[in-house]
Motif scaffolding. Sequence first.
Motif, short mmCIF file in Angstrom:
data_model
loop_
_atom_site.label_atom_id
_atom_site.label_comp_id
_atom_site.label_asym_id
_atom_site.label_seq_id
_atom_site.Cartn_x
_atom_site.Cartn_y
_atom_site.Cartn_z
N ALA A 46 0.83 -1.21 0.00
CA ALA A 46 0.00 0.00 0.00
C ALA A 46 0.87 1.26 0.00
O ALA A 46 0.58 2.22 -0.72
CB ALA A 46 -0.94 -0.01 1.20
N LEU A 47 1.94 1.25 0.78
CA LEU A 47 2.85 2.40 0.82
C LEU A 47 3.52 2.60 -0.53
O LEU A 47 3.62 3.73 -1.03
CB LEU A 47 3.91 2.21 1.90
N ARG A 48 3.99 1.51 -1.13
CA ARG A 48 4.64 1.61 -2.45
C ARG A 48 3.67 2.16 -3.49
O ARG A 48 4.02 3.02 -4.30
CB ARG A 48 5.17 0.25 -2.89
N GLU A 49 2.42 1.68 -3.46
CA GLU A 49 1.43 2.16 -4.41
C GLU A 49 1.10 3.64 -4.19
O GLU A 49 0.95 4.40 -5.13
CB GLU A 49 0.17 1.30 -4.35
N ALA A 50 1.01 4.05 -2.93
CA ALA A 50 0.73 5.46 -2.63
C ALA A 50 1.91 6.33 -3.06
O ALA A 50 1.72 7.48 -3.47
CB ALA A 50 0.45 5.65 -1.14
N ALA A 51 3.12 5.78 -2.98
CA ALA A 51 4.32 6.54 -3.38
C ALA A 51 4.39 6.76 -4.88
O ALA A 51 5.10 7.66 -5.34
CB ALA A 51 5.57 5.81 -2.90
N THR A 52 3.65 5.98 -5.65
CA THR A 52 3.70 6.13 -7.10
C THR A 52 2.91 7.35 -7.58
O THR A 52 3.12 7.80 -8.70
CB THR A 52 3.17 4.88 -7.84
N PHE A 53 2.03 7.88 -6.76
CA PHE A 53 1.22 9.03 -7.16
C PHE A 53 1.90 10.31 -6.73
O PHE A 53 1.95 10.62 -5.55
CB PHE A 53 -0.18 8.94 -6.55
N GLN A 54 2.43 11.04 -7.70
CA GLN A 54 3.18 12.26 -7.39
C GLN A 54 2.30 13.49 -7.21
O GLN A 54 2.76 14.51 -6.74
CB GLN A 54 4.19 12.54 -8.49
N GLU A 55 1.03 13.40 -7.59
CA GLU A 55 0.18 14.58 -7.51
C GLU A 55 0.04 15.08 -6.07
O GLU A 55 -0.09 16.26 -5.82
CB GLU A 55 -1.22 14.28 -8.07
N SER A 56 0.04 14.16 -5.13
CA SER A 56 -0.17 14.54 -3.74
C SER A 56 0.48 13.54 -2.81
O SER A 56 0.45 12.33 -3.06
CB SER A 56 -1.68 14.59 -3.44
N LEU A 57 1.05 14.04 -1.73
CA LEU A 57 1.63 13.16 -0.71
C LEU A 57 0.60 12.78 0.35
O LEU A 57 0.90 12.00 1.24
CB LEU A 57 2.81 13.85 -0.03
N THR A 58 -0.59 13.33 0.25
CA THR A 58 -1.61 13.09 1.26
C THR A 58 -1.89 11.60 1.47
O THR A 58 -1.91 11.15 2.62
CB THR A 58 -2.89 13.87 0.95
N PRO A 59 -2.11 10.81 0.41
CA PRO A 59 -2.36 9.37 0.65
C PRO A 59 -1.20 8.68 1.35
O PRO A 59 -1.40 7.88 2.25
CB PRO A 59 -2.59 8.80 -0.76
N LEU A 60 0.02 9.00 0.94
CA LEU A 60 1.20 8.38 1.57
C LEU A 60 1.30 8.79 3.03
O LEU A 60 1.50 7.96 3.91
CB LEU A 60 2.45 8.79 0.79
N ARG A 61 1.14 10.10 3.30
CA ARG A 61 1.21 10.59 4.68
C ARG A 61 0.11 9.96 5.53
O ARG A 61 0.32 9.59 6.68
CB ARG A 61 1.10 12.12 4.70
N HIS A 62 -1.08 9.83 4.93
CA HIS A 62 -2.20 9.22 5.65
C HIS A 62 -1.88 7.77 6.01
O HIS A 62 -2.13 7.33 7.14
CB HIS A 62 -3.47 9.29 4.81
N LEU A 63 -1.34 7.01 5.08
CA LEU A 63 -0.99 5.62 5.37
C LEU A 63 0.06 5.51 6.46
O LEU A 63 -0.04 4.68 7.35
CB LEU A 63 -0.49 4.92 4.10
N ILE A 64 1.08 6.37 6.38
CA ILE A 64 2.14 6.31 7.39
C ILE A 64 1.60 6.63 8.77
O ILE A 64 1.98 6.01 9.76
CB ILE A 64 3.29 7.27 7.03
N SER A 65 0.68 7.59 8.85
CA SER A 65 0.17 7.98 10.16
C SER A 65 -0.94 7.07 10.67
O SER A 65 -1.23 7.06 11.85
CB SER A 65 -0.31 9.44 10.14
N SER A 66 -1.56 6.28 9.79
CA SER A 66 -2.69 5.47 10.24
C SER A 66 -2.40 3.97 10.29
O SER A 66 -3.18 3.21 10.85
CB SER A 66 -3.91 5.71 9.34
N CYS A 67 -1.29 3.53 9.71
CA CYS A 67 -0.95 2.11 9.72
C CYS A 67 0.24 1.88 10.64
O CYS A 67 0.95 2.80 10.99
CB CYS A 67 -0.55 1.64 8.31
N TYR A 68 0.44 0.64 10.99
CA TYR A 68 1.62 0.28 11.75
C TYR A 68 2.75 0.00 10.76
O TYR A 68 3.02 -1.12 10.38
CB TYR A 68 1.36 -0.93 12.64
#
Length: 183
Positions: A46-68
Amino acid sequence: MATGRNYARLPSETSYSAHGEYAFSMAHAVPDADADPAAATHVARALREAATFQESLTPLRHLISSCYCTRDTLAEALTEVARQGNIEGCELLLRAGADPRATPHGKTALHVAVEEGHEPVARALAKADPSTIAIECYGCTPVKLARERDMAGLARRLEAHAQEALNLRAMATDKPPIALSHG
């Protein structure tokens, strides 16, 4: 608690910006002991997939803050942002605790950044851990890789940047400067 209601999910009048200090402070890796090993593969994907979207870091930041997320699960995402030259994503993952020395798929994120010619990302990775310029992957350090790809200028700047970071760390700890050894 006896009602079974999850009060953490109830709406509140307080809102937090996805790009604010609170969001950044919550986006960090957890100790390996706190993570669910069975979920690690899914979290890393999920983190790798979120990292592929350069338009916004919001999904990546959300995953980091909400997942273990452990440092291990952040490694592939760091490599992906290095591949894309996404400096903001790289800085986010490094602040979150991603290990720049990790070698998912046999290469460090620094190797990938050099392969793709993304100097700002390479500099950020070298600054995070200057010893990464000496890591060999497939018999090649990032500096040697840069030279082999006719990027001698990048190799020199990377060496100088890593040496400067080591000197700054040495001054901060009142230790003598360390000379880099690389191939």
